[in-house]
Design a protein around this motif. Sequence first.
Motif, PDB file in Angstrom:
ATOM      1  N   THR A   1     -17.399  24.427  46.513  1.00 21.83           N
ATOM      2  CA  THR A   1     -18.666  24.889  46.271  1.00 21.83           C
ATOM      3  C   THR A   1     -19.017  24.907  44.860  1.00 21.83           C
ATOM      4  O   THR A   1     -20.053  24.291  44.444  1.00 21.83           O
ATOM      5  CB  THR A   1     -19.003  26.405  46.858  1.00 21.83           C
ATOM      6  OG1 THR A   1     -18.798  26.545  48.221  1.00 21.83           O
ATOM      7  CG2 THR A   1     -20.566  26.592  46.656  1.00 21.83           C
ATOM      8  N   VAL A   2     -18.112  25.296  44.130  1.00 19.96           N
ATOM      9  CA  VAL A   2     -18.354  25.102  42.592  1.00 19.96           C
ATOM     10  C   VAL A   2     -18.380  23.676  42.121  1.00 19.96           C
ATOM     11  O   VAL A   2     -19.544  23.235  41.649  1.00 19.96           O
ATOM     12  CB  VAL A   2     -16.956  25.554  41.677  1.00 19.96           C
ATOM     13  CG1 VAL A   2     -17.246  25.369  40.408  1.00 19.96           C
ATOM     14  CG2 VAL A   2     -16.895  27.241  42.093  1.00 19.96           C
ATOM     15  N   ILE A   3     -17.812  22.872  42.702  1.00 20.65           N
ATOM     16  CA  ILE A   3     -17.744  21.084  42.415  1.00 20.65           C
ATOM     17  C   ILE A   3     -18.956  20.655  42.871  1.00 20.65           C
ATOM     18  O   ILE A   3     -20.009  19.927  42.365  1.00 20.65           O
ATOM     19  CB  ILE A   3     -16.571  20.472  43.090  1.00 20.65           C
ATOM     20  CG1 ILE A   3     -15.274  20.956  42.511  1.00 20.65           C
ATOM     21  CG2 ILE A   3     -16.758  19.217  43.042  1.00 20.65           C
ATOM     22  CD1 ILE A   3     -13.993  20.370  43.099  1.00 20.65           C
ATOM     23  N   TRP A   4     -19.369  21.027  44.248  1.00 21.11           N
ATOM     24  CA  TRP A   4     -20.690  20.517  44.818  1.00 21.11           C
ATOM     25  C   TRP A   4     -21.966  20.928  44.107  1.00 21.11           C
ATOM     26  O   TRP A   4     -22.838  20.156  43.901  1.00 21.11           O
ATOM     27  CB  TRP A   4     -20.799  20.882  46.145  1.00 21.11           C
ATOM     28  CG  TRP A   4     -19.771  20.087  47.056  1.00 21.11           C
ATOM     29  CD1 TRP A   4     -19.444  18.931  47.035  1.00 21.11           C
ATOM     30  CD2 TRP A   4     -19.095  20.810  48.380  1.00 21.11           C
ATOM     31  NE1 TRP A   4     -18.481  18.823  47.915  1.00 21.11           N
ATOM     32  CE2 TRP A   4     -18.277  19.664  48.819  1.00 21.11           C
ATOM     33  CE3 TRP A   4     -19.084  21.791  49.023  1.00 21.11           C
ATOM     34  CZ2 TRP A   4     -17.622  19.723  49.941  1.00 21.11           C
ATOM     35  CZ3 TRP A   4     -18.419  22.008  50.109  1.00 21.11           C
ATOM     36  CH2 TRP A   4     -17.541  20.968  50.553  1.00 21.11           C
ATOM     37  N   THR A   5     -21.688  22.200  43.629  1.00 19.65           N
ATOM     38  CA  THR A   5     -22.922  22.911  42.858  1.00 19.65           C
ATOM     39  C   THR A   5     -23.097  22.174  41.455  1.00 19.65           C
ATOM     40  O   THR A   5     -24.269  21.628  41.285  1.00 19.65           O
ATOM     41  CB  THR A   5     -22.934  24.159  42.673  1.00 19.65           C
ATOM     42  OG1 THR A   5     -22.550  24.849  44.026  1.00 19.65           O
ATOM     43  CG2 THR A   5     -23.729  24.764  42.019  1.00 19.65           C
ATOM     44  N   PHE A   6     -22.075  21.733  40.927  1.00 20.27           N
ATOM     45  CA  PHE A   6     -22.009  21.304  39.716  1.00 20.27           C
ATOM     46  C   PHE A   6     -22.445  19.782  39.691  1.00 20.27           C
ATOM     47  O   PHE A   6     -23.327  19.424  38.786  1.00 20.27           O
ATOM     48  CB  PHE A   6     -20.639  21.290  39.181  1.00 20.27           C
ATOM     49  CG  PHE A   6     -20.385  20.578  37.581  1.00 20.27           C
ATOM     50  CD1 PHE A   6     -20.382  21.456  36.510  1.00 20.27           C
ATOM     51  CD2 PHE A   6     -19.897  19.319  37.479  1.00 20.27           C
ATOM     52  CE1 PHE A   6     -20.386  20.708  35.198  1.00 20.27           C
ATOM     53  CE2 PHE A   6     -19.892  18.917  36.351  1.00 20.27           C
ATOM     54  CZ  PHE A   6     -20.089  19.536  35.017  1.00 20.27           C
TER      55      PHE A   6
ATOM     56  N   TYR B   1     -25.223  22.843  33.071  1.00 22.31           N
ATOM     57  CA  TYR B   1     -25.358  21.575  33.556  1.00 22.31           C
ATOM     58  C   TYR B   1     -26.332  21.326  34.555  1.00 22.31           C
ATOM     59  O   TYR B   1     -27.126  20.357  34.545  1.00 22.31           O
ATOM     60  CB  TYR B   1     -24.056  21.082  34.258  1.00 22.31           C
ATOM     61  CG  TYR B   1     -23.934  19.738  34.450  1.00 22.31           C
ATOM     62  CD1 TYR B   1     -23.984  18.609  33.526  1.00 22.31           C
ATOM     63  CD2 TYR B   1     -23.882  19.121  35.703  1.00 22.31           C
ATOM     64  CE1 TYR B   1     -24.243  17.209  33.869  1.00 22.31           C
ATOM     65  CE2 TYR B   1     -24.073  17.660  36.019  1.00 22.31           C
ATOM     66  CZ  TYR B   1     -24.197  16.732  35.162  1.00 22.31           C
ATOM     67  OH  TYR B   1     -24.022  15.463  35.362  1.00 22.31           O
ATOM     68  N   ARG B   2     -26.535  22.187  35.459  1.00 21.64           N
ATOM     69  CA  ARG B   2     -27.669  22.301  36.410  1.00 21.64           C
ATOM     70  C   ARG B   2     -28.841  22.405  35.760  1.00 21.64           C
ATOM     71  O   ARG B   2     -29.877  21.919  35.852  1.00 21.64           O
ATOM     72  CB  ARG B   2     -27.454  23.325  37.424  1.00 21.64           C
ATOM     73  CG  ARG B   2     -26.592  22.798  38.671  1.00 21.64           C
ATOM     74  CD  ARG B   2     -26.944  21.602  39.396  1.00 21.64           C
ATOM     75  NE  ARG B   2     -26.238  20.414  39.091  1.00 21.64           N
ATOM     76  CZ  ARG B   2     -26.534  19.242  39.027  1.00 21.64           C
ATOM     77  NH1 ARG B   2     -27.957  19.161  39.594  1.00 21.64           N
ATOM     78  NH2 ARG B   2     -26.026  18.023  38.707  1.00 21.64           N
ATOM     79  N   TYR B   3     -28.988  23.246  34.650  1.00 26.47           N
ATOM     80  CA  TYR B   3     -30.256  23.496  33.937  1.00 26.47           C
ATOM     81  C   TYR B   3     -30.752  22.314  33.418  1.00 26.47           C
ATOM     82  O   TYR B   3     -31.726  21.885  33.377  1.00 26.47           O
ATOM     83  CB  TYR B   3     -30.087  24.594  33.036  1.00 26.47           C
ATOM     84  CG  TYR B   3     -31.341  25.056  32.228  1.00 26.47           C
ATOM     85  CD1 TYR B   3     -32.324  25.875  32.989  1.00 26.47           C
ATOM     86  CD2 TYR B   3     -31.550  24.357  31.074  1.00 26.47           C
ATOM     87  CE1 TYR B   3     -33.290  26.100  32.518  1.00 26.47           C
ATOM     88  CE2 TYR B   3     -32.727  24.903  30.453  1.00 26.47           C
ATOM     89  CZ  TYR B   3     -33.805  25.843  31.268  1.00 26.47           C
ATOM     90  OH  TYR B   3     -34.797  26.258  30.437  1.00 26.47           O
TER      91      TYR B   3
END
Lengths: 119, 563
Positions: B127-132, A22-24
């Motif tokens: 952290t997983v959610i914020w990163t996502f 998703y970030r990519y």
Amino acid sequence: MNKNPANLLILIILVLLAVIVYRYDQYVLKKNFLLNIATACDPSFESCFVVDCSPEEDEECDQTPYKKIEIRASEAPMCLQEHSCDTFECEPGTSCVASYCSDDALEEGEICSMPPNQP
Amino acid sequence: MLNSLVQIQYCYEYLLNQIPIGLLLYSHLVPAFVALAFGAFVLYKAKNLLSFNLFVICAAFAIWCFLDLASWFSFLGSDVTMFTWSLVDLFGLVFFFFSYYFLYVFITKKDLPLVHKIVGMVAVLPTVIWTFLGMNLTAFEGNYCEALENEFVTVYPYYIEAIFIVAVISLVVYYYRKITDRAHKREVLLAGVGIGLFLLFFFSATLSVNLLVNYAAVEYAYNFEIYGLFGMPVLLIFLAYLVVKYKAFNVKLVGAQALVVALVVLIGAQFIFIQNSASRILNICTLIAALIFGYFLVKNVKKEIESREKIEKLAGDLKKANTRLLELDKQKSEFVSFATHQLRAPLTAMKGYASLIMEGEMGSITKEVRESVGRIYDSSKTLANIVDDYLNISRIELGTMKYSFEILNLKDLIENVIGELKPNIDRSGLAFALSTNPADPKERFMIHADKDKLKQVIANLIDNSIKYTPKGSLEVLLVKSAPDRRIVFSVKDTGVGIAPEVMPKLFQKFIRAENANKQNIYGTGLGLFVAKEIVVAHKGRIWAESDGEGKGSTFYLELEMAV
């Protein structure tokens, strides 16, 4: 290796993969992020930022006037990131926002270089 | 090579001003590849939960290094930097969580309880959610070629990392105090210190950078981040030591293997710094030489270790066989004891009736019958003596020989034995003499001994001299040495003598000299062995002296005087 740790690892890998993919997509493919950048500013008719330093005291002092641009990366021309655009103006209808020097916009180590007709 | 990857020249030049690129590559790539290689090697050698956890730590750490390096290389493009920068905190938390997981499994040899897993994952979840959602980064700062972090969101992982460090330390302290086995205690300490240092290095470096950035304390604050990466080599040194010394993870890694790999990695890492072709060629030669010598060194060491393991296995097998032999020997002694007991009763009856017939108690007999019965009597007596020897041997071996000590006059005992052997002495035609020193007939030679057993020894020594002396004389001497409180009894003969090579083995079981076999075919080779065992039980000493075959011999028996 028992079943539980393998399941845990599969779960973690799936979550990480989802985040990575998703970030990519957002950052690399869609370039969906903001870019803060300084670009050339003409103090003769714009209110520009200038670094507050003295060329006599500091050899590295660069007092080139600049304005601050905040723009979505997908809309930014490459010359902007290269700091090589001769002139750059935000086009209407885009996410681009140009910040000119004012008392509110000044940050530490900066001063304003106003056009001659302004106080 | 890097020039071809440059997308933003401005950021490339900015980076060159900030930090040497060689240092960045060295600090990120060497720990990453070494960690990956170590984790993969351990997982390949031993597929268990522990090695699996170690591999996850190494892999997550290596990914973190690659992501962080790409974040430094903002000249690859702001999009790449944003992407890689956004993921570093998440992967940091992954190897913090698995470090705790690994240590728990290493110490307890059990899987992490479900509640620990849930708590750990819940802690990582924000952290997983914020990163996502891309909430951890706000923008790309084009002037400094770095991502702008959301302060609140990026501080959270540091708290979680700190909690993991506290959990790791608590785990080690708790189990170190609880475990009693010293070797395991040492293993726990080594693994705990290794993991603790690894996490502390990483945590303190990233936290310092965060503080320096927030307070704008120094110009290039991110430069300090690379020092955190050296925690991984420290951890690997501890783990490699555990593998080599304690065969941790059930991996047999030869110390030489570890050293050669480390050497090759270090030489290989030089390529990151080397700028000119001559040095590059020299380094290639060094690397090839290290690989070749390393290969032969490891091969030889492995061969030696295999030989040693074989010898250790053989020694173990030998020990087992020896234990089995001892058991069999004991069973044999028990059997001999049982069998000889059974033989003794009929022999006693044969001897008794032969004696009665010879003495005329069963009526008058002819001369021929007397001679025949006499032979039966002599043979049964010889056989009884042999049975007695075997019985004594089995008692000695089973440790069931019983002694009944009393104070007695050795001179009386010797005279008694000589009295019993007188018919044999007379029959042999040998000149016989008994003398004492002091010569006073009233002199007493008091000792503390088991009368019957000692009588058996003395009889054996005198009887041997009679048997092995075809002609000449026999001299028995009893000497008292008052100053050192010793009494020495000796039997000197002019018999067949003892060859020097037989002398050291004379008092061993079943040993008979060749000339003794010729002289007396009925000997068992047990008499002197039994005599020695009895004398040792009396805290005395028995030995023989001879000038050689045909030159006679003297047997000595030394005992302590009774108080």
